[in-house]
Design an enzyme around this catalytic site. Structure first.
Site, short mmCIF file in Angstrom:
data_model
loop_
_atom_site.label_atom_id
_atom_site.label_comp_id
_atom_site.label_asym_id
_atom_site.label_seq_id
_atom_site.Cartn_x
_atom_site.Cartn_y
_atom_site.Cartn_z
N GLY A 46 -2.62 -24.62 -3.81
CA GLY A 46 -1.27 -24.12 -3.99
C GLY A 46 -0.75 -23.35 -2.78
O GLY A 46 -1.46 -22.51 -2.21
N VAL A 71 -7.43 -17.34 -10.40
CA VAL A 71 -7.42 -17.11 -8.96
C VAL A 71 -6.10 -16.49 -8.51
O VAL A 71 -6.06 -15.60 -7.67
CB VAL A 71 -7.72 -18.41 -8.19
CG1 VAL A 71 -7.53 -18.20 -6.69
CG2 VAL A 71 -9.15 -18.88 -8.49
N LEU A 73 -3.29 -18.14 -7.19
CA LEU A 73 -2.61 -18.79 -6.06
C LEU A 73 -2.84 -18.09 -4.73
O LEU A 73 -1.92 -17.93 -3.92
CB LEU A 73 -1.10 -18.89 -6.34
CG LEU A 73 -0.71 -19.67 -7.61
CD1 LEU A 73 0.77 -19.53 -7.88
CD2 LEU A 73 -1.08 -21.14 -7.46
N CYS A 130 4.17 -21.25 -12.98
CA CYS A 130 4.22 -19.90 -12.41
C CYS A 130 5.20 -19.02 -13.19
O CYS A 130 6.22 -19.49 -13.69
CB CYS A 130 4.68 -19.96 -10.96
SG CYS A 130 3.63 -20.96 -9.91
N ILE A 191 -2.39 -32.69 -17.41
CA ILE A 191 -1.88 -31.36 -17.72
C ILE A 191 -2.41 -30.33 -16.72
O ILE A 191 -3.49 -30.53 -16.12
CB ILE A 191 -2.29 -30.91 -19.15
CG1 ILE A 191 -3.81 -30.93 -19.29
CG2 ILE A 191 -1.65 -31.80 -20.17
CD1 ILE A 191 -4.34 -30.37 -20.63
N GLY A 243 -7.17 -33.70 -16.34
CA GLY A 243 -7.69 -32.81 -17.36
C GLY A 243 -9.04 -33.31 -17.85
O GLY A 243 -9.10 -34.16 -18.73
N GLY A 265 -10.37 -32.78 -10.94
CA GLY A 265 -10.35 -31.37 -10.60
C GLY A 265 -11.70 -30.69 -10.70
O GLY A 265 -12.50 -30.71 -9.77
N THR A 266 -11.99 -30.11 -11.87
CA THR A 266 -13.20 -29.32 -12.06
C THR A 266 -14.47 -30.08 -11.69
O THR A 266 -15.43 -29.50 -11.18
CB THR A 266 -13.28 -28.83 -13.51
OG1 THR A 266 -12.11 -28.05 -13.80
CG2 THR A 266 -14.50 -27.99 -13.76
#
Length: 301
Positions: A46, A71, A73, A130, A191, A243, A265-266
């Protein structure tokens, strides 16, 4: 081999496997583990208009089937990105996409406008999860009005491919998707993380410094697949699904639900080569099932 090419608005991807923002750094951190040019698209961490320190530690916590993060951003701002990061990533032979965040509409617009000038950045992904600091801290993406207002402002100042990342922490995600599509989004990704919490029962406090954080990983996948399916039926622009994806079979589920591309992602934290393994697995699955193109299975459920 099956044809894995897909299009996100005017953006052509050599394959439908992308990385999710915040889980793959700026891409270069992973170049010793995977050939970056073989990934369909890399969405960098980001970026905001100004420098952000992020939240205090601890800001990550492992859960039974995923992880929480708050975190916040952390980044050095768009000017640092332009001057110090962009030169190191601009020649990577894939779609380098910047995730843009902000605390007010004006910040989103200005940040997007500056990135618009970068020749080798063909798209941005707007993070509308945000908090809007000018209106009580409610996230832009939790109302149709808030989501639409950000996209409308950015669309005025950004003329390349615009992806909008949707929050799952809403009552009707399809309505949010329709609102951003109406204001000019070329695609939506979903998502983003689900709001969650974990408690250290010995110390009687949250495992995260600010109490709550975003839940990602395998635990959120069924929710993500459901929401992708809902949104894909409601809008005409391409959907990018994410997701809890860690295998090719996970990705196939998202394609069948209506996603044109997916983000990992993860899983990158567990295995840095997940993106390439998933891409290869998608190809094998398509060959095994007699499909000449990934497009044959998109939205078939």
């Amino acid at each position: 081999m099956a044809n894995l090419n897909v299009n996100i608005g005017g953006l052509e991807l050599k394959n439908p496997v992308m990385t999710a923002s915040g889980t793959f750094g700026y891409g270069v951190e992973f170049q010793d583990f995977v050939p970056l040019n073989e990934i369909g698209g890399i969405i960098v961490k980001g970026t905001t208009l100004k420098h952000r320190e992020g939240n205090d530690y601890p800001r990550m916590a492992e859960t039974a089937s995923g992880m929480l993060n708050c975190v916040g951003l952390q980044n050095k701002g768009v000017e640092y990105f332009i001057n110090s990061i962009y030169p190191t990533i601009k020649d990577i032979d894939t779609n380098m996409i910047v995730n843009v965040s902000g605390s007010c509409i004006e910040d989103y617009g200005e940040c997007a406008a500056r990135i618009n000038e970068l020749e080798r950045i063909p798209a941005i992904e707007l993070n509308i999860s945000c908090p809007n600091v000018k209106h009580g801290g409610m996230a832009f993406g939790t109302t149709t009005e808030g989501a639409a207002s950000v996209v409308k402002e950015v669309r005025k100042r950004y003329n390349k491919t615009l992806i909008v990342k949707l929050s799952p922490n809403v009552t009707d995600i399809a309505e949010i998707a329709k609102a951003v599509e109406a204001e000019g989004a070329d695609s939506v990704s979903l998502i983003n993380t689900l709001m969650g919490m974990a408690i250290d029962i010995e110390h009687r406090k949250s495992l995260l410094s600010i109490g709550t954080g975003g839940l990602s990983g395998p635990a959120v996948k069924p929710v993500a697949v459901r929401m992708v399916h809902q949104v894909a039926k409601a809008i005409k622009v391409p959907v990018i699904g994410l997701g809890g994806i860690s295998t090719a079979e996970d990705a196939i589920e998202f394609f069948m639900a209506g996603a044109t591309a997916i983000q990992i992602g993860t899983a990158n934290f567990l295995d840095p080569s997940t993106t390439i393994k998933v891409r290869d697995g998608i190809n094998l699955w398509l060959d095994k099932h007699g499909c000449s193109s990934v497009k044959e299975i998109i939205g078939i459920v």
